[in-house]
Write an enzyme that holds these catalytic residues in place. Sequence first.
Site, PDB file in Angstrom:
ATOM      1  N   ASP A 167       0.838  -1.209   0.000  1.00  0.00           N
ATOM      2  CA  ASP A 167       0.000   0.000   0.000  1.00  0.00           C
ATOM      3  C   ASP A 167       0.872   1.258   0.000  1.00  0.00           C
ATOM      4  O   ASP A 167       0.371   2.371   0.106  1.00  0.00           O
ATOM      5  CB  ASP A 167      -0.937   0.012   1.215  1.00  0.00           C
ATOM      6  CG  ASP A 167      -0.203  -0.138   2.538  1.00  0.00           C
ATOM      7  OD1 ASP A 167       0.901  -0.717   2.557  1.00  0.00           O
ATOM      8  OD2 ASP A 167      -0.730   0.316   3.564  1.00  0.00           O
ATOM      9  N   TYR A 175      -0.922   2.603  14.871  1.00  0.00           N
ATOM     10  CA  TYR A 175       0.366   3.295  14.849  1.00  0.00           C
ATOM     11  C   TYR A 175       0.324   4.572  15.696  1.00  0.00           C
ATOM     12  O   TYR A 175      -0.404   5.513  15.361  1.00  0.00           O
ATOM     13  CB  TYR A 175       0.720   3.680  13.398  1.00  0.00           C
ATOM     14  CG  TYR A 175       1.141   2.524  12.495  1.00  0.00           C
ATOM     15  CD1 TYR A 175       1.232   1.220  12.952  1.00  0.00           C
ATOM     16  CD2 TYR A 175       1.467   2.768  11.160  1.00  0.00           C
ATOM     17  CE1 TYR A 175       1.624   0.183  12.116  1.00  0.00           C
ATOM     18  CE2 TYR A 175       1.868   1.736  10.322  1.00  0.00           C
ATOM     19  CZ  TYR A 175       1.942   0.441  10.806  1.00  0.00           C
ATOM     20  OH  TYR A 175       2.341  -0.581   9.967  1.00  0.00           O
ATOM     21  N   LYS A 219      -1.804  -4.759  13.496  1.00  0.00           N
ATOM     22  CA  LYS A 219      -0.515  -4.699  12.798  1.00  0.00           C
ATOM     23  C   LYS A 219       0.276  -3.608  13.489  1.00  0.00           C
ATOM     24  O   LYS A 219      -0.113  -2.427  13.479  1.00  0.00           O
ATOM     25  CB  LYS A 219      -0.770  -4.368  11.325  1.00  0.00           C
ATOM     26  CG  LYS A 219       0.459  -4.222  10.454  1.00  0.00           C
ATOM     27  CD  LYS A 219      -0.020  -4.155   9.010  1.00  0.00           C
ATOM     28  CE  LYS A 219       1.035  -4.042   7.962  1.00  0.00           C
ATOM     29  NZ  LYS A 219       1.838  -2.849   8.009  1.00  0.00           N
ATOM     30  N   SER A 244       5.015  -5.086  11.436  1.00  0.00           N
ATOM     31  CA  SER A 244       5.393  -4.573  10.110  1.00  0.00           C
ATOM     32  C   SER A 244       6.907  -4.636   9.938  1.00  0.00           C
ATOM     33  O   SER A 244       7.657  -4.734  10.910  1.00  0.00           O
ATOM     34  CB  SER A 244       4.872  -3.156   9.918  1.00  0.00           C
ATOM     35  OG  SER A 244       5.610  -2.275  10.713  1.00  0.00           O
ATOM     36  N   GLY A 253       8.945  -2.301   8.181  1.00  0.00           N
ATOM     37  CA  GLY A 253       9.675  -1.031   8.252  1.00  0.00           C
ATOM     38  C   GLY A 253      10.558  -0.819   7.037  1.00  0.00           C
ATOM     39  O   GLY A 253      10.518  -1.588   6.073  1.00  0.00           O
TER      40      GLY A 253
HETATM   41  P1  FBP Z   1       6.721  -1.907   5.344  1.00  0.00           P
HETATM   42  O1  FBP Z   1       7.026  -3.340   5.723  1.00  0.00           O
HETATM   43  O2  FBP Z   1       7.250  -1.563   3.991  1.00  0.00           O
HETATM   44  O3  FBP Z   1       7.169  -0.954   6.420  1.00  0.00           O
HETATM   45  O4  FBP Z   1       5.145  -1.812   5.214  1.00  0.00           O
HETATM   46  C1  FBP Z   1       4.332  -1.771   6.370  1.00  0.00           C
HETATM   47  C2  FBP Z   1       3.453  -0.540   6.369  1.00  0.00           C
HETATM   48  O5  FBP Z   1       2.624  -0.519   7.508  1.00  0.00           O
HETATM   49  C3  FBP Z   1       2.596  -0.403   5.121  1.00  0.00           C
HETATM   50  O6  FBP Z   1       1.432  -1.179   5.212  1.00  0.00           O
HETATM   51  C4  FBP Z   1       2.369   1.066   5.070  1.00  0.00           C
HETATM   52  O7  FBP Z   1       2.231   1.554   3.765  1.00  0.00           O
HETATM   53  C5  FBP Z   1       3.623   1.626   5.617  1.00  0.00           C
HETATM   54  O8  FBP Z   1       4.230   0.629   6.402  1.00  0.00           O
HETATM   55  C6  FBP Z   1       3.366   2.840   6.459  1.00  0.00           C
HETATM   56  O9  FBP Z   1       4.577   3.441   6.674  1.00  0.00           O
HETATM   57  P2  FBP Z   1       4.736   4.728   7.558  1.00  0.00           P
HETATM   58  O10 FBP Z   1       5.465   4.246   8.776  1.00  0.00           O
HETATM   59  O11 FBP Z   1       5.574   5.647   6.753  1.00  0.00           O
HETATM   60  O12 FBP Z   1       3.385   5.274   7.856  1.00  0.00           O
END
Ligand code: FBP
Length: 255
Positions: A19, A149, A180, A205, A207
């Site tokens: 995404d 987050y 997540k 995730s 990262g």
């Molecule tokens: P990655 O493994 O590439 O970090 O993806 C996990 C994710 O949560 C994605 O689903 C989302 O696009 C991105 O990280 C969000 O990143 P950010 O920390 O910049 O908001």
Amino acid sequence: MISLDKITKEGKALFLAYDQGLEHGPTDFTDENADPAQIIKIALYGEYTGVIVHKGIAEKYFVKAPFGEELARKTPIIIKLNGKTNLVTTGDPYSPLLCTVDEALALGAVAVGYTVYVGSEFENKMTQEFAEVVRDAHAKNIPVIGWMYPRGKSVEGKDHKEISAYAARIGLELGADIVKMQYPGDLESLKKVVEMAGKTKVVVSGGAKEEEEVFLDTAKIIMQSGAIGMAVGRNIWQSPDPMALTKKLQEIVFG
Ligand code: FBP
């Protein structure tokens, strides 16, 4: 209880996140991974238990799959219902709902995801939208994954290890089937996250891209914590050999 069978294997999960095109834009991509069809191939042949995309990619690359709809659909599709760009850098983050549960189902999704920026001044708006998504999805027996987050002025400079455990708990309280979470930095903090999530399962995730060895060591710690797996994007598809790295990760997650 909503079944997680369609997005897990023996109770474990390995999701391929894609995404980032909306969240980060072209800065994440090279010629090898800017084409969504390449990512679908990694998800399919790497036997991921789900691939995470926004509705546009689901519609154009799964429903109208470049190498056969049936094949593409073998990978469980998880549609991310909200999202935002990183172009607006002022103020606290809000990630608006962009796709409904019904739209996601029509596009073949077997699970849906939604990000709540815990601590943002717009947190209430997101928890409310998230609650509506849970209500709608659960009425249709669809599992909901909450990206929980911590982000925004109120949590800046605070101990994210503790706030992550709080964020995971919010996921449980709001009815998420899976949360997540970002890796809080050490095993003990992640165990606390898992404990606070209770019966809500935890995936972590990936990262930003790291050295392969560092990434795999973190994956091992994650699997010791009680988390059921990972939802990883950049570390896989920015790798020079995504399939070889997938194999190593499969061994860690599914043992
Ligand atoms: P990655 O493994 O590439 O970090 O993806 C996990 C994710 O949560 C994605 O689903 C989302 O696009 C991105 O990280 C969000 O990143 P950010 O920390 O910049 O908001």
